[in-house]
Design a protein around this motif. Sequence first.
Motif, PDB file in Angstrom:
ATOM      1  N   ASP A 134       4.836  -3.958   4.675  1.00  0.00           N
ATOM      2  CA  ASP A 134       3.439  -4.083   5.083  1.00  0.00           C
ATOM      3  C   ASP A 134       3.320  -4.951   6.334  1.00  0.00           C
ATOM      4  O   ASP A 134       4.227  -5.719   6.668  1.00  0.00           O
ATOM      5  CB  ASP A 134       2.596  -4.683   3.947  1.00  0.00           C
ATOM      6  CG  ASP A 134       2.979  -6.123   3.640  1.00  0.00           C
ATOM      7  OD1 ASP A 134       2.329  -7.034   4.170  1.00  0.00           O
ATOM      8  OD2 ASP A 134       3.963  -6.336   2.890  1.00  0.00           O
ATOM      9  N   ARG A 135       2.201  -4.812   7.034  1.00  0.00           N
ATOM     10  CA  ARG A 135       1.994  -5.487   8.320  1.00  0.00           C
ATOM     11  C   ARG A 135       2.050  -7.003   8.195  1.00  0.00           C
ATOM     12  O   ARG A 135       2.709  -7.676   9.001  1.00  0.00           O
ATOM     13  CB  ARG A 135       0.638  -5.073   8.901  1.00  0.00           C
ATOM     14  CG  ARG A 135       0.260  -5.812  10.190  1.00  0.00           C
ATOM     15  CD  ARG A 135      -1.077  -5.344  10.716  1.00  0.00           C
ATOM     16  NE  ARG A 135      -2.126  -5.446   9.712  1.00  0.00           N
ATOM     17  CZ  ARG A 135      -2.770  -6.583   9.404  1.00  0.00           C
ATOM     18  NH1 ARG A 135      -2.462  -7.716  10.030  1.00  0.00           N
ATOM     19  NH2 ARG A 135      -3.725  -6.584   8.496  1.00  0.00           N
ATOM     20  N   GLU A 169       6.516   5.818   3.808  1.00  0.00           N
ATOM     21  CA  GLU A 169       5.062   5.902   3.937  1.00  0.00           C
ATOM     22  C   GLU A 169       4.419   4.527   3.869  1.00  0.00           C
ATOM     23  O   GLU A 169       3.386   4.291   4.507  1.00  0.00           O
ATOM     24  CB  GLU A 169       4.501   6.828   2.862  1.00  0.00           C
ATOM     25  CG  GLU A 169       5.001   8.273   2.966  1.00  0.00           C
ATOM     26  CD  GLU A 169       4.841   8.860   4.357  1.00  0.00           C
ATOM     27  OE1 GLU A 169       3.886   8.516   5.079  1.00  0.00           O
ATOM     28  OE2 GLU A 169       5.707   9.676   4.762  1.00  0.00           O
ATOM     29  N   SER A 170       5.024   3.599   3.128  1.00  0.00           N
ATOM     30  CA  SER A 170       4.483   2.235   3.089  1.00  0.00           C
ATOM     31  C   SER A 170       4.515   1.604   4.475  1.00  0.00           C
ATOM     32  O   SER A 170       3.598   0.873   4.856  1.00  0.00           O
ATOM     33  CB  SER A 170       5.299   1.374   2.114  1.00  0.00           C
ATOM     34  OG  SER A 170       5.153   1.821   0.796  1.00  0.00           O
ATOM     35  N   ASN A 173       1.989   4.087   6.954  1.00  0.00           N
ATOM     36  CA  ASN A 173       0.578   4.240   6.609  1.00  0.00           C
ATOM     37  C   ASN A 173      -0.238   3.067   7.143  1.00  0.00           C
ATOM     38  O   ASN A 173       0.306   2.072   7.628  1.00  0.00           O
ATOM     39  CB  ASN A 173       0.409   4.352   5.093  1.00  0.00           C
ATOM     40  CG  ASN A 173       0.805   5.722   4.561  1.00  0.00           C
ATOM     41  OD1 ASN A 173       0.952   6.667   5.328  1.00  0.00           O
ATOM     42  ND2 ASN A 173       0.996   5.820   3.255  1.00  0.00           N
ATOM     43  N   LYS A 174      -1.557   3.167   7.038  1.00  0.00           N
ATOM     44  CA  LYS A 174      -2.442   2.090   7.492  1.00  0.00           C
ATOM     45  C   LYS A 174      -2.085   0.782   6.801  1.00  0.00           C
ATOM     46  O   LYS A 174      -1.896   0.735   5.591  1.00  0.00           O
ATOM     47  CB  LYS A 174      -3.901   2.456   7.200  1.00  0.00           C
ATOM     48  CG  LYS A 174      -4.882   1.429   7.735  1.00  0.00           C
ATOM     49  CD  LYS A 174      -6.317   1.876   7.507  1.00  0.00           C
ATOM     50  CE  LYS A 174      -7.304   0.844   8.073  1.00  0.00           C
ATOM     51  NZ  LYS A 174      -8.710   1.253   7.856  1.00  0.00           N
ATOM     52  N   GLY A 175      -1.973  -0.270   7.602  1.00  0.00           N
ATOM     53  CA  GLY A 175      -1.609  -1.577   7.071  1.00  0.00           C
ATOM     54  C   GLY A 175      -0.122  -1.766   6.895  1.00  0.00           C
ATOM     55  O   GLY A 175       0.328  -2.803   6.399  1.00  0.00           O
ATOM     56  N   GLU A 179       2.557  -1.327  12.174  1.00  0.00           N
ATOM     57  CA  GLU A 179       1.479  -1.975  12.929  1.00  0.00           C
ATOM     58  C   GLU A 179       1.943  -3.319  13.484  1.00  0.00           C
ATOM     59  O   GLU A 179       1.589  -3.695  14.611  1.00  0.00           O
ATOM     60  CB  GLU A 179       0.245  -2.148  12.049  1.00  0.00           C
ATOM     61  CG  GLU A 179      -0.404  -0.833  11.642  1.00  0.00           C
ATOM     62  CD  GLU A 179      -1.649  -1.013  10.786  1.00  0.00           C
ATOM     63  OE1 GLU A 179      -2.038  -2.183  10.540  1.00  0.00           O
ATOM     64  OE2 GLU A 179      -2.223   0.001  10.352  1.00  0.00           O
ATOM     65  N   TYR A 211       8.350  10.609  12.706  1.00  0.00           N
ATOM     66  CA  TYR A 211       7.962   9.397  13.436  1.00  0.00           C
ATOM     67  C   TYR A 211       8.865   9.102  14.642  1.00  0.00           C
ATOM     68  O   TYR A 211       8.915   7.956  15.098  1.00  0.00           O
ATOM     69  CB  TYR A 211       7.968   8.205  12.480  1.00  0.00           C
ATOM     70  CG  TYR A 211       7.048   8.387  11.300  1.00  0.00           C
ATOM     71  CD1 TYR A 211       5.663   8.411  11.462  1.00  0.00           C
ATOM     72  CD2 TYR A 211       7.562   8.569  10.011  1.00  0.00           C
ATOM     73  CE1 TYR A 211       4.809   8.590  10.376  1.00  0.00           C
ATOM     74  CE2 TYR A 211       6.719   8.754   8.925  1.00  0.00           C
ATOM     75  CZ  TYR A 211       5.348   8.761   9.116  1.00  0.00           C
ATOM     76  OH  TYR A 211       4.498   8.952   8.037  1.00  0.00           O
TER      77      TYR A 211
END
Length: 343
Positions: A134-135, A169-170, A173-175, A179, A211
């Motif tokens: 995660d970000r 996907e983790s 994906n958004k967050g 990022e 990607y």
Amino acid sequence: MALENDKLTNRRNFLKGSFAVAFGLNFPESINTMFPGEKVSSPSEAGKGGGVPKRRLGKTEGMVSMLCVGGYHIGRMKDEHYAVRMIHAALDEGVNFFDSAWSYNDGDSEIRLGKALKDRRDSAFIMTKTRARDRVTASKELHESLRRLQTDCLDLWQFHDLQTMEDVESIFNKGGAIEAAINAKKEGKIRHVGFTGHRNPETLVNVIQKYHHLLETVQMPVNLVDPHYLSFIQRVIPEAVKYDIGILAMKTTANGVLLEDKVATIKECLYYAWSQSISTVVSGMDSIEQLKENVSYAQQFEKLSGKDQSMLLARTEPFCGIETEFYKHPSQKWRIYPAKPRY
């Protein structure tokens, strides 16, 4: 390169078949086709005692030594001063690529690299990795890595050990951690972004296909048993070449199993890996003597012929599978590590 059969013994009741099998394997020359337009320093410039030859790192356009110092081994050395000396020796020998990861050795790998390279930063291409998906967590790990490495910018930051599409996907994906990478690039904290994986080649193929526009490197197993079982060489390398993604080879001795069981010599392992479409071999070395030996092989390297590669692969076929490459697994759901890092 002369095959070194006389130095080898079998751990399983001799080979399944004879070397006549070698000439029936017919592994294509394309298995070791170089990147389109790949730049490689010539022996007169870098090899034959004049330093380690360099190769183009895909679309990063960076020129990196074909031998990279593995960071985990640097972190596990008992004597920190010796580890620093070894890093300096690598630089003196013409090695410019250094590997590490946020999770290695409770941070000691990055800390030692930072101490060794702080006064020679311009001579080094520094890579480290994050297990965060995660970000927020990825940003935290990046900040800590930069502090440990005593630099304000990484040459390469990689998402570490992608095992399943859930991992992938983790990140995307958004967050997700991508990022953090995009923001860090904009802020000048990292120059390039990549990913690593050694569990299932299909996961890495999916990452590249979906990607590739966000990624510049991939790190994966490349060794003499890989073509026989869940092959990264056969599945991932062609996709990476298609999108000009720089390829970093790891586990070139199958975590040491090929050497311990006397399946192949270190020279054969390195020459086979360097004969594929890779930019560098990330090699875990435990001493300055090992470093110098590997440097000498890099300087003397000549690409193996298709015939020599087929003979080596015939020899190693009886040793393939999860017993040797225990870090691989065919399941798309089974994982080795927990999904989220623990702090």
